[in-house]
Motif scaffolding. Structure first.
Motif, short mmCIF file in Angstrom:
data_model
loop_
_atom_site.label_atom_id
_atom_site.label_comp_id
_atom_site.label_asym_id
_atom_site.label_seq_id
_atom_site.Cartn_x
_atom_site.Cartn_y
_atom_site.Cartn_z
N SER A 170 2.67 -18.92 31.25
CA SER A 170 2.12 -18.10 30.41
C SER A 170 1.30 -18.96 29.19
O SER A 170 1.91 -19.72 28.94
CB SER A 170 3.08 -17.24 29.76
OG SER A 170 3.72 -16.29 30.71
N VAL A 171 -0.09 -18.50 28.91
CA VAL A 171 -0.64 -19.17 28.02
C VAL A 171 -1.21 -18.17 26.88
O VAL A 171 -1.90 -17.03 27.25
CB VAL A 171 -1.63 -20.13 28.45
CG1 VAL A 171 -2.67 -20.70 27.45
CG2 VAL A 171 -1.12 -21.18 29.47
N GLN A 172 -0.94 -18.62 25.65
CA GLN A 172 -1.65 -17.55 24.69
C GLN A 172 -2.72 -18.45 23.74
O GLN A 172 -2.39 -19.52 23.34
CB GLN A 172 -0.63 -17.12 23.65
CG GLN A 172 -1.09 -16.37 22.35
CD GLN A 172 -1.87 -15.29 22.77
OE1 GLN A 172 -3.07 -14.89 22.61
NE2 GLN A 172 -1.16 -14.06 23.52
N ILE A 173 -3.93 -17.83 23.93
CA ILE A 173 -4.92 -18.61 23.16
C ILE A 173 -5.22 -18.30 21.95
O ILE A 173 -5.64 -19.10 21.19
CB ILE A 173 -6.39 -18.31 24.17
CG1 ILE A 173 -6.01 -18.76 25.51
CG2 ILE A 173 -7.48 -19.32 23.28
CD1 ILE A 173 -5.83 -20.43 25.58
N GLY A 174 -5.17 -16.92 21.47
CA GLY A 174 -4.72 -16.74 19.99
C GLY A 174 -6.06 -16.31 19.35
O GLY A 174 -6.17 -16.71 18.17
N VAL A 175 -7.12 -16.03 19.96
CA VAL A 175 -8.28 -15.86 19.37
C VAL A 175 -8.83 -14.42 19.86
O VAL A 175 -10.00 -13.93 19.26
CB VAL A 175 -9.34 -16.98 19.75
CG1 VAL A 175 -8.94 -18.24 19.29
CG2 VAL A 175 -9.69 -17.03 21.00
N GLY A 176 -8.33 -13.95 20.68
CA GLY A 176 -8.92 -12.43 21.09
C GLY A 176 -7.90 -11.64 21.76
O GLY A 176 -6.63 -11.75 21.79
N ASN A 177 -8.39 -10.71 22.62
CA ASN A 177 -7.53 -9.75 23.22
C ASN A 177 -7.68 -9.58 24.59
O ASN A 177 -7.03 -8.89 25.37
CB ASN A 177 -7.61 -8.24 22.56
CG ASN A 177 -7.43 -8.19 21.31
OD1 ASN A 177 -6.11 -8.47 20.71
ND2 ASN A 177 -8.40 -7.60 20.50
N GLU A 178 -8.37 -10.46 25.19
CA GLU A 178 -8.55 -10.45 26.86
C GLU A 178 -7.72 -11.30 27.46
O GLU A 178 -7.00 -12.15 26.77
CB GLU A 178 -10.03 -10.99 26.98
CG GLU A 178 -11.14 -9.74 26.48
CD GLU A 178 -11.08 -8.45 26.72
OE1 GLU A 178 -10.77 -8.30 28.20
OE2 GLU A 178 -11.25 -7.53 26.07
N LYS A 179 -7.45 -11.02 28.93
CA LYS A 179 -6.61 -11.71 29.59
C LYS A 179 -6.90 -12.04 31.09
O LYS A 179 -7.73 -10.96 31.54
CB LYS A 179 -5.13 -11.14 29.64
CG LYS A 179 -4.86 -9.80 29.95
CD LYS A 179 -3.36 -9.29 30.05
CE LYS A 179 -3.21 -8.05 30.55
NZ LYS A 179 -1.82 -7.34 30.65
N ALA A 180 -6.34 -12.73 31.77
CA ALA A 180 -6.29 -12.98 33.15
C ALA A 180 -5.66 -13.58 33.95
O ALA A 180 -4.77 -14.32 33.19
CB ALA A 180 -7.89 -13.68 33.64
N THR A 181 -5.25 -13.41 35.29
CA THR A 181 -4.32 -14.21 36.12
C THR A 181 -4.97 -14.70 37.11
O THR A 181 -5.77 -14.17 37.78
CB THR A 181 -3.12 -13.27 36.30
OG1 THR A 181 -2.54 -12.44 35.21
CG2 THR A 181 -1.97 -13.90 37.13
N ALA A 182 -4.24 -15.90 37.35
CA ALA A 182 -4.61 -16.70 38.65
C ALA A 182 -3.45 -17.23 39.44
O ALA A 182 -2.45 -17.48 39.05
CB ALA A 182 -5.80 -17.89 38.44
#
Length: 413
Positions: free
Chosen positions: A383-395
């Motif tokens: 799991s990775v949190q980028i911290g700049v927005g609210n979008e997400k995706a899974t690969a």
């Protein structure tokens, strides 16, 4: 629901245990050995009792194999298919005009054998690139396809499409639209040369929903973006592969269009079948011992999250670390950094399973022993949190083992 199948309720759809591409009304399938491979089945087919609204998505590789050209022509003629003929063991790719004519011969032969129009038949091949099809063996095999409308043997079809796969792949769900039960079944193959945007993988999805062809096309494209295009095994994109959907309409629901309030129900069912098949392909990566799932959250756009997650799961160094059960989080952070997405390193957090290893861009103290124990599992989540927005995706992808080299070093022998 089909009385011969058991189901498990989940959300707006139910999984059909024992379901297959033959479960939707109107579809049969089968497979046989025609001699391309030494022993295993290498010729498969799907047949629909009626012309089915159909659509497909194709590999982005510029070297598109002859079967893809023929299939695009078939679907492009009227948006319908009634049969699919598939061979494994030979890709009929980069084979020039002779290969193209062989693909047309496969289409014509299967059409004649089943009483279909040629343009209602799709042709699919997978296997070694650059060798001409043993067309006589294939045509002899097609001549053995009998009782087409009664051959309900999806297992034979699933076996016939395999190359280096270690297991067959299938999924089936049912949804209810108003008072009609809709069934969606799927089969797939894929093990190596798997990379986002279609690669060495084939997907076959059947459904009995009554749906407009354009709505079916839109549904497949939207679902593919979040499923088949979000898996990677080794970063190689092949020349052959596609996902085909056929809709018989025999569920006799009211014609579904994309503005229909129930359209999303069908899309959710199609999404579940596609996601299940995609994850099975990722799990069966050549030589793989683990399935890796990478979820990236907190980006400005979904596309950014997709790019980062695919970069991580596609990293050879991340893959080998997972295989070695080494919580080398530096490789994950490095992949985030070269993904090409603008970000603030001081906002990045990373977890392996429930174990946090990076917080706000800095190392986070964790137990190496606990991490190693977690990495011994067959399914690994990052799991990775980028911290700049609210979008997400899974690969999804797999680890990279010694066996991957062994299998691919001797693929043609």
């Amino acid at each position: 629901m089909n009385a011969n199948l058991t189901v498990k309720e989940m959300k707006t759809w139910v999984r059909v245990v024992g379901g297959s591409v033959c479960s939707p009304k109107g579809f049969t399938a089968g497979g046989l050995h025609c001699g391309i491979k030494r022993k295993r089945r290498d010729l498969g087919w799907i047949y629909c009792n009626v012309p089915a609204n159909s659509t497909a998505v194709y590999t982005t590789n510029l070297f598109q194999a002859a079967p893809l050209k023929v299939t695009q022509e078939s679907i492009g003629s009227n948006g319908k298919l009634q049969g699919i003929i598939v061979n494994s063991g030979n890709a009929n790719s980069i084979t020039g005009d002779e290969g193209l004519q062989n693909a047309y011969m496969m289409r014509k032969s299967f059409a004649n054998q089943t009483g279909l129009e040629e343009e209602d038949v799709a042709v699919v091949s997978t296997g070694v690139i650059g060798e001409q099809l043993p067309i006589k063996k294939l045509l002899n095999g097609i001549d053995q396809v009998i009782c087409i409308g009664d051959n309900n043997n999806a297992a034979e079809f699933e076996e016939a499409i395999l190359t280096t796969d270690t297991f067959t792949k299938n999924e089936c769900v049912q949804i209810k639209i108003k008072d009609k039960v809709i069934t969606i079944g799927g089969a797939a193959k894929g093990s190596g040369m798997i990379h986002p945007n279609m690669a060495t993988m084939l997907g076959f999805i059947t459904t009995d929903v009554h749906i407009e062809q354009k709505a079916l096309e839109k549904a497949l494209k939207s679902v593919t973006t979040q499923t088949f295009n979000m898996i990677t095994v080794d970063g190689d994109t092949s020349t052959n592969d596609m996902v085909i959907v056929m809709a018989s309409g025999l569920a006799h629901n009211e014609l579904l269009h994309e503005d229909d309030p129930d359209y999303h129900l069908f899309v959710e069912g199609l999404q579940e079948v596609s996601l299940s098949l995609a994850k099975q392909i990722a799990r069966d990566g050549e030589g793989a011992t683990k399935l890796i799932e990478v979820t990236v959250e907190g980006t400005l756009t979904e596309q950014d999250a997709q790019r980062i997650s695919k970069t991580i799961v596609g990293s050879s160094l991340v893959k080998t670390a997972i295989f070695g059960e080494d919580a080398n989080w530096g490789r994950i952070v490095s992949a985030i950094g070269y993904s090409g997405i603008a970000l603030d390193p001081d906002l990045i957090s990373v977890s392996i399973g429930s174990i946090k290893v990076v917080e706000k861009g800095l190392p986070y103290g964790f137990s190496e022993e606990e991490a190693k124990n977690y990495l011994s599992n067959e399914e690994i989540q990052i799991s990775v949190q980028i911290g700049v927005g609210n979008e997400k995706a899974t690969a999804w992808g797999c680890d990279l083992s010694y066996d991957y080299v062994r299998i691919n070093a001797s693929y043609r022998t």
